[in-house]
Design a protein around this motif. Structure first.
Motif, PDB file in Angstrom:
ATOM      1  N   ALA A 521       0.814  -1.216   0.000  1.00 25.45           N
ATOM      2  CA  ALA A 521       0.000   0.000   0.000  1.00 25.45           C
ATOM      3  C   ALA A 521       0.849   1.269   0.000  1.00 25.45           C
ATOM      4  CB  ALA A 521      -0.946  -0.012   1.200  1.00 25.45           C
ATOM      5  N   GLY A 522       1.940   1.271   0.749  1.00 28.81           N
ATOM      6  CA  GLY A 522       2.794   2.448   0.793  1.00 28.81           C
ATOM      7  C   GLY A 522       3.413   2.765  -0.559  1.00 28.81           C
ATOM      8  N   LEU A 523       3.946   1.736  -1.228  1.00 28.89           N
ATOM      9  CA  LEU A 523       4.564   1.950  -2.536  1.00 28.89           C
ATOM     10  C   LEU A 523       3.524   2.274  -3.603  1.00 28.89           C
ATOM     11  CD1 LEU A 523       7.293  -0.844  -2.653  1.00 28.89           C
ATOM     12  CD2 LEU A 523       7.551   1.559  -2.032  1.00 28.89           C
ATOM     13  N   GLN A 524       2.359   1.646  -3.508  1.00 24.27           N
ATOM     14  CA  GLN A 524       1.299   1.957  -4.463  1.00 24.27           C
ATOM     15  C   GLN A 524       0.870   3.414  -4.343  1.00 24.27           C
ATOM     16  OE1 GLN A 524      -1.212  -1.615  -3.340  1.00 24.27           O
ATOM     17  NE2 GLN A 524      -1.715  -1.468  -5.495  1.00 24.27           N
ATOM     18  N   ALA A 525       0.697   3.872  -3.113  1.00 23.62           N
ATOM     19  CA  ALA A 525       0.315   5.275  -2.906  1.00 23.62           C
ATOM     20  C   ALA A 525       1.395   6.207  -3.430  1.00 23.62           C
ATOM     21  CB  ALA A 525       0.051   5.532  -1.426  1.00 23.62           C
ATOM     22  N   ALA A 526       2.652   5.887  -3.140  1.00 24.27           N
ATOM     23  CA  ALA A 526       3.759   6.720  -3.610  1.00 24.27           C
ATOM     24  C   ALA A 526       3.789   6.791  -5.130  1.00 24.27           C
ATOM     25  CB  ALA A 526       5.078   6.174  -3.078  1.00 24.27           C
ATOM     26  N   GLU A 527       3.522   5.671  -5.789  1.00 25.13           N
ATOM     27  CA  GLU A 527       3.556   5.652  -7.248  1.00 25.13           C
ATOM     28  C   GLU A 527       2.426   6.492  -7.841  1.00 25.13           C
ATOM     29  OE1 GLU A 527       4.341   2.408 -10.767  1.00 25.13           O
ATOM     30  OE2 GLU A 527       3.268   1.752  -8.981  1.00 25.13           O
ATOM     31  N   ILE A 528       1.230   6.387  -7.257  1.00 23.59           N
ATOM     32  CA  ILE A 528       0.110   7.206  -7.728  1.00 23.59           C
ATOM     33  C   ILE A 528       0.439   8.687  -7.601  1.00 23.59           C
ATOM     34  CG2 ILE A 528      -2.260   7.909  -7.182  1.00 23.59           C
ATOM     35  CD1 ILE A 528      -2.767   4.948  -6.417  1.00 23.59           C
ATOM     36  N   ALA A 530       3.473  10.110  -7.341  1.00 16.19           N
ATOM     37  CA  ALA A 530       4.585  10.493  -8.211  1.00 16.19           C
ATOM     38  C   ALA A 530       4.133  10.619  -9.662  1.00 16.19           C
ATOM     39  CB  ALA A 530       5.712   9.474  -8.083  1.00 16.19           C
ATOM     40  N   LYS A 531       3.233   9.739 -10.101  1.00 15.18           N
ATOM     41  CA  LYS A 531       2.742   9.804 -11.482  1.00 15.18           C
ATOM     42  C   LYS A 531       1.878  11.041 -11.728  1.00 15.18           C
ATOM     43  CE  LYS A 531       2.923   4.971 -12.950  1.00 15.18           C
ATOM     44  NZ  LYS A 531       2.153   3.771 -13.342  1.00 15.18           N
ATOM     45  N   SER A 532       1.366  11.644 -10.664  1.00 15.31           N
ATOM     46  CA  SER A 532       0.585  12.873 -10.821  1.00 15.31           C
ATOM     47  C   SER A 532       1.475  14.085 -11.072  1.00 15.31           C
ATOM     48  CB  SER A 532      -0.268  13.110  -9.573  1.00 15.31           C
ATOM     49  OG  SER A 532       0.532  13.575  -8.488  1.00 15.31           O
ATOM     50  N   GLY A 533       2.796  13.883 -10.969  1.00  8.84           N
ATOM     51  CA  GLY A 533       3.742  14.977 -11.171  1.00  8.84           C
ATOM     52  C   GLY A 533       4.280  15.554  -9.891  1.00  8.84           C
ATOM     53  N   ALA A 534       3.880  15.011  -8.754  1.00  6.88           N
ATOM     54  CA  ALA A 534       4.307  15.537  -7.465  1.00  6.88           C
ATOM     55  C   ALA A 534       5.727  15.094  -7.132  1.00  6.88           C
ATOM     56  CB  ALA A 534       3.350  15.076  -6.371  1.00  6.88           C
ATOM     57  N   SER A 535       6.334  15.836  -6.221  1.00  7.95           N
ATOM     58  CA  SER A 535       7.603  15.438  -5.624  1.00  7.95           C
ATOM     59  C   SER A 535       7.289  14.516  -4.448  1.00  7.95           C
ATOM     60  CB  SER A 535       8.358  16.674  -5.141  1.00  7.95           C
ATOM     61  OG  SER A 535       9.491  16.315  -4.398  1.00  7.95           O
ATOM     62  N   VAL A 536       7.935  13.330  -4.417  1.00  6.88           N
ATOM     63  CA  VAL A 536       7.599  12.325  -3.413  1.00  6.88           C
ATOM     64  C   VAL A 536       8.855  11.850  -2.687  1.00  6.88           C
ATOM     65  CG1 VAL A 536       6.553  10.061  -2.977  1.00  6.88           C
ATOM     66  CG2 VAL A 536       5.658  11.523  -4.799  1.00  6.88           C
ATOM     67  N   GLU A 537       8.734  11.774  -1.377  1.00 12.07           N
ATOM     68  CA  GLU A 537       9.760  11.144  -0.550  1.00 12.07           C
ATOM     69  C   GLU A 537       9.101  10.030   0.260  1.00 12.07           C
ATOM     70  OE1 GLU A 537      12.876  12.164   3.123  1.00 12.07           O
ATOM     71  OE2 GLU A 537      11.848  13.783   2.061  1.00 12.07           O
ATOM     72  N   ILE A 538       9.681   8.826   0.195  1.00 16.51           N
ATOM     73  CA  ILE A 538       9.228   7.709   1.018  1.00 16.51           C
ATOM     74  C   ILE A 538      10.181   7.599   2.198  1.00 16.51           C
ATOM     75  CG2 ILE A 538       8.787   5.236   1.128  1.00 16.51           C
ATOM     76  CD1 ILE A 538       8.358   5.271  -1.889  1.00 16.51           C
ATOM     77  N   MET A 539       9.632   7.661   3.391  1.00 15.04           N
ATOM     78  CA  MET A 539      10.446   7.612   4.609  1.00 15.04           C
ATOM     79  C   MET A 539      10.001   6.441   5.472  1.00 15.04           C
ATOM     80  SD  MET A 539      10.847  10.528   7.583  1.00 15.04           S
ATOM     81  CE  MET A 539      11.697  11.656   6.461  1.00 15.04           C
ATOM     82  N   THR A 540      10.980   5.760   6.068  1.00 19.32           N
ATOM     83  CA  THR A 540      10.683   4.660   6.981  1.00 19.32           C
ATOM     84  C   THR A 540      11.672   4.673   8.133  1.00 19.32           C
ATOM     85  OG1 THR A 540      10.537   2.256   7.198  1.00 19.32           O
ATOM     86  CG2 THR A 540      12.104   3.091   5.580  1.00 19.32           C
ATOM     87  N   PRO A 541      11.231   4.276   9.328  1.00 19.50           N
ATOM     88  CA  PRO A 541      12.173   4.150  10.436  1.00 19.50           C
ATOM     89  C   PRO A 541      13.015   2.882  10.338  1.00 19.50           C
ATOM     90  CG  PRO A 541       9.982   3.542  11.163  1.00 19.50           C
ATOM     91  CD  PRO A 541       9.848   4.033   9.748  1.00 19.50           C
ATOM     92  N   ASP A 542      12.643   1.966   9.435  1.00 21.10           N
ATOM     93  CA  ASP A 542      13.379   0.717   9.268  1.00 21.10           C
ATOM     94  C   ASP A 542      14.693   0.970   8.533  1.00 21.10           C
ATOM     95  OD1 ASP A 542      11.280  -0.730  10.465  1.00 21.10           O
ATOM     96  OD2 ASP A 542      10.222  -0.862   8.546  1.00 21.10           O
ATOM     97  N   ARG A 543      15.559  -0.043   8.554  1.00 17.58           N
ATOM     98  CA  ARG A 543      16.847   0.102   7.853  1.00 17.58           C
ATOM     99  C   ARG A 543      16.733  -0.168   6.365  1.00 17.58           C
ATOM    100  NH1 ARG A 543      19.880  -5.099  10.619  1.00 17.58           N
ATOM    101  NH2 ARG A 543      18.515  -6.704   9.761  1.00 17.58           N
ATOM    102  N   SER A 544      15.563  -0.718   5.937  1.00 23.70           N
ATOM    103  CA  SER A 544      15.260  -0.843   4.518  1.00 23.70           C
ATOM    104  C   SER A 544      13.786  -0.558   4.328  1.00 23.70           C
ATOM    105  CB  SER A 544      15.600  -2.242   3.992  1.00 23.70           C
ATOM    106  OG  SER A 544      14.803  -3.218   4.633  1.00 23.70           O
ATOM    107  N   PHE A 545      13.410  -0.073   3.155  1.00 26.48           N
ATOM    108  CA  PHE A 545      12.018   0.276   2.939  1.00 26.48           C
ATOM    109  C   PHE A 545      11.269  -0.905   2.346  1.00 26.48           C
ATOM    110  CE2 PHE A 545      14.311   1.443  -0.842  1.00 26.48           C
ATOM    111  CZ  PHE A 545      13.509   1.013  -1.874  1.00 26.48           C
ATOM    112  N   ALA A 546       9.977  -0.958   2.639  1.00 27.71           N
ATOM    113  CA  ALA A 546       9.048  -1.950   2.101  1.00 27.71           C
ATOM    114  C   ALA A 546       9.524  -3.396   2.271  1.00 27.71           C
ATOM    115  CB  ALA A 546       8.754  -1.649   0.632  1.00 27.71           C
ATOM    116  N   PRO A 547       9.940  -3.795   3.473  1.00 29.14           N
ATOM    117  CA  PRO A 547      10.433  -5.166   3.640  1.00 29.14           C
ATOM    118  C   PRO A 547       9.381  -6.238   3.404  1.00 29.14           C
ATOM    119  CG  PRO A 547      10.184  -4.093   5.777  1.00 29.14           C
ATOM    120  CD  PRO A 547      10.005  -3.033   4.739  1.00 29.14           C
ATOM    121  N   GLU A 548       8.095  -5.908   3.548  1.00 29.11           N
ATOM    122  CA  GLU A 548       7.050  -6.904   3.317  1.00 29.11           C
ATOM    123  C   GLU A 548       6.783  -7.126   1.829  1.00 29.11           C
ATOM    124  OE1 GLU A 548       5.863  -8.628   5.842  1.00 29.11           O
ATOM    125  OE2 GLU A 548       7.108  -7.430   7.191  1.00 29.11           O
ATOM    126  N   VAL A 549       7.242  -6.222   0.987  1.00 25.34           N
ATOM    127  CA  VAL A 549       7.039  -6.379  -0.454  1.00 25.34           C
ATOM    128  C   VAL A 549       8.011  -7.417  -1.013  1.00 25.34           C
ATOM    129  CG1 VAL A 549       7.112  -5.190  -2.683  1.00 25.34           C
ATOM    130  CG2 VAL A 549       6.071  -4.077  -0.700  1.00 25.34           C
TER     131      VAL A 549
END
Length: 679
Positions: A521-528, A530-549
């Motif tokens: 869900a996080g990456l899907q939202a970010a992609e939507i 970003a595709k709208s032309g917005a500037s996007v930053e994905i931030m996570t407190p984990d040492r890697s992002f989207a580990p469940e993907v």
């Protein structure tokens, strides 16, 4: 049974008659115990043999040498004790009418030195593979000599174990590392010219043939085109294919296209959902046409129509439907019985492969019985007593419970608050990348209709409505709702990933996606956004992002998000948000301490999983006989639930899926299957 269906025609491979044209290509679901194919492993392959597959190819990457330690749980064919377990496996598969083979390999640099016996990784160069990160020892002559003998020893063990043949694995592994100019720096007889780079392979084939004789089936799985600059080209691949044929030592070719030394390369070889089906099928057909050799191939051929085309058009002799058989082991049986429309569809979620690459067992995202054949049924038996089962919620958990209860012969009613079934699956499937996920719902709806399950849409179930149905069993599968209350201040100023996915909230122009759930869900939202032309930053407190993907599912997201200039920030935690004029001021810290900064955005999206939507469960709980309690011993050991805490209660009450806690689709379906199969 005679049939004009191309898929149901027998095929003669040397002395071996294969009963149809569908195979499972070699794959390792990581089921071995102590490196041996014991009970779980045997049950998995026997189920597919029962389902009618012509040939099941076991043990992707079984290890021929001690210094080829598996990076996940593979069969250790370098051990003599493997013969006993192999014989039990082959006998059980043969009893069901299927042929069985095994894949032999040395991983070369495609492993790690800190596994098993901590021996150096070997390869014909010092070049590291990106995926496994080990710097290999450059092979000496004695390494080459002993590994050649290891292959021959392993093939002899597999013949003694009753295998119908062996497949030698080249692509990405040690043999291919000799073939490719990118990974072979050797001088002398095993490096330099193509003749020299192929010498290792033909030396192995020669020794294998000495051990197993001319009649035993030996095949080769390899890449016909690395699709890498400076690597093996399609022309090289065709030439290698011809030489394999001309050697007279190889009985079939199992060809792929691409390279697997990176996550991105692996995903192109074995495509996932959102990527094209059967992308290398025509290429495999070119190899068959150019060599006249028996040709096998598998790479995202998930449906019967494509498989039928592959055989009917002469592109292949045997078509691999491997992940499809993890989803439904009875594909062939259903074709034969005219029940093709009942085949459970593979949705390409790749939960199976991504799990093994993270050290887990391979499980299908929507068939929880696969890999659990010893305890979970694929065919659901009828119950002795017919009951009234009321299910609240028509997401994946609720519909699986309804399907299984229907197969048990119960009267089933499903209450769904929305106008359509699907729950979170319907939301995630709105993204083009995950559109195939909706088949998880559609297949279950078809099965429920076949079984006479009654679904009441636009029905917001409360205790009174449920009790009107006079249930013997009530199952709450209401899922959850987004949890965005993760901040010390400003929770009312953020939106959820669901808000973006559903279209209820339009993307901003300078957006922070704060993702500490790490799921799609996080990456899907970010992609939507970003595709709208917005500037996007994905931030996570984990040492890697989207580990469940996980690895292979991450590849298409990265290809898209990187092109859209998305920023990825790890190890930072969003602590609070406050409004400052037309902007939102984010206070950002770190679990590691010593960091505090403020940055401005115009939209902040939080992805933090869900909280259970469990009101109706707690309304019903006092009226139930078990007060909602589940005996975990009975659940795990496959026994009916018999807990009684309220003798006056007229029904049993359970809840499953995200109505219990935020997990994933597989967990929700597994909850439903293992509970409902014993009702």
């Amino acid at each position: 049974m005679s049939s004009s269906d191309p898929l149901l025609q027998p095929y003669q491979l040397k002395h071996l008659t294969l009963r149809n044209r569908i195979i499972l290509t070699s794959h390792e679901p990581a089921y071995p115990e102590d490196g041996m194919p014991k009970g779980r492993y045997r049950a998995y392959h026997v189920e597919r043999a029962k389902g009618g597959v012509a040939l099941t190819m076991t043990a992707g990457s079984s290890a021929v040498s001690r210094d080829s330690p598996p990076v996940f749980n593979n069969i250790l064919v370098w051990k003599d004790e493997v013969v006993k377990w192999t014989k039990e496996l082959t006998d059980a598969v043969h009893e069901q009418g299927s042929a069985i083979m095994i894949q032999l390999t040395h991983l070369g640099r495609r492993t790690r030195w800190d596994k098993a016996d901590w021996l150096p990784v070997v390869s014909p160069s010092h070049k590291r593979e990106a995926a496994h990160r080990a710097f290999p020892k450059k092979m000496e002559d004695w390494d080459i000599a002993r590994i050649i003998q290891d292959y021959a020893d392993a093939a002899e063990r597999m013949k003694a174990g009753g295998m119908d043949g062996v497949e030698i694995m080249a692509y990405g592994h040690l043999m291919d590392q000799f073939w490719s100019p990118l990974t072979n720096d050797l001088d002398g007889p095993y490096g330099g010219s193509l003749d020299n780079r192929l010498r290792f392979t033909f030396d192995i084939l020669t020794e294998v043939r000495k051990r197993v004789g001319p009649d035993f089936i030996v095949g080769m799985r390899y890449t016909g085109d690395e699709m890498l600059e400076g690597g093996l080209s399609a022309e090289d691949g065709l030439e290698i294919s011809r030489r394999l044929k001309d050697s007279g030592m190889v009985d079939f070719l199992n060809v792929v296209r691409g390279h697997i030394d990176t996550d991105a390369g692996l995903t192109d070889v074995i495509p996932i959902q959102g990527m094209a089906n059967s992308p290398h099928l025509d290429f495999a057909g070119q190899i068959r046409a150019g060599t006249g050799m028996p040709t096998f191939h598998a790479a995202k051929i998930p449906d019967v129509a494509t498989a039928r085309h592959a055989i009917a058009s002469g592109l292949l002799d045997m078509v691999g439907m491997t992940r499809a058989h993890m989803t439904d082991p009875h594909i062939v049986r259903k074709i034969v019985q005219g029940r093709e429309d009942e085949i459970r569809p593979c949705v390409g979620a790749n939960y199976c492969l991504d799990r093994i690459y993270q050290g887990g067992l391979a499980f299908c995202i929507h068939n929880a019985a696969s890999g659990r054949e010893e305890t979970m049924p694929h065919d659901i038996p009828k119950a002795d007593v017919r009951k009234k089962v009321v299910i609240i919620g028509a997401g994946p958990a609720g519909l699986e419970a309804a399907r299984v209860a229907g197969e048990r012969g119960h009267e089933v009613v499903v209450m769904e608050a929305a106008e359509r079934a699907g729950g979170q699956i319907r939301l995630t499937a709105q993204s083009e990348r995950r559109r195939e996920m909706i088949s998880i719902i559609d297949w279950r709806l078809d099965q429920c209709e076949r079984l006479g399950v009654r679904i009441r849409y636009n029905c917001w179930a409360d205790a009174e409505i449920v009790m009107e149905e006079q249930p013997d069993v009530a199952i709450v599968a209401t899922g959850g709702l987004p949890d965005t209350a993760v901040l010390s201040n400003g929770n009312d100023l953020v939106v959820s990933s669901w808000d973006i996915l559903s279209g209820d909230v339009r993307p901003g122009s300078n957006v922070l996606v704060y993702d500490d759930a790490g799921d799609h869900a996080g990456l899907q939202a970010a992609e939507i956004i970003a595709k709208s032309g917005a500037s996007v930053e994905i931030m996570t407190p984990d040492r890697s992002f989207a580990p469940e993907v996980m690895a292979m599912n991450l590849v298409p997201y990265m290809r898209s998000l990187q092109k859209l200039n998305t920023i990825f920030t790890v190890t930072y935690r969003l602590e609070e948000v406050e409004r400052q004029g037309n902007e939102l001021l984010a206070t950002i810290g770190s679990d590691y301490g010593g960091v505090k900064e403020q940055r401005a955005f115009d939209q902040i999206v939080v992805n933090h999983g869900t909280l259970p939507l469990d009101d109706v469960y707690f309304e019903l709980r006092p009226m139930s006989s078990n007060l909602g309690e589940v005996s975990y011993d009975d659940l795990v050991n496959g026994r009916p639930q018999t807990v009684t805490r309220n003798p006056a209660g007229k029904f049993q009450l359970f809840r499953i899926g995200d109505a219990v806690a935020a997990r994933n689709t597989h967990a929700a379906i597994f909850d439903a299957l293992r509970l409902t199969k014993d009702i």
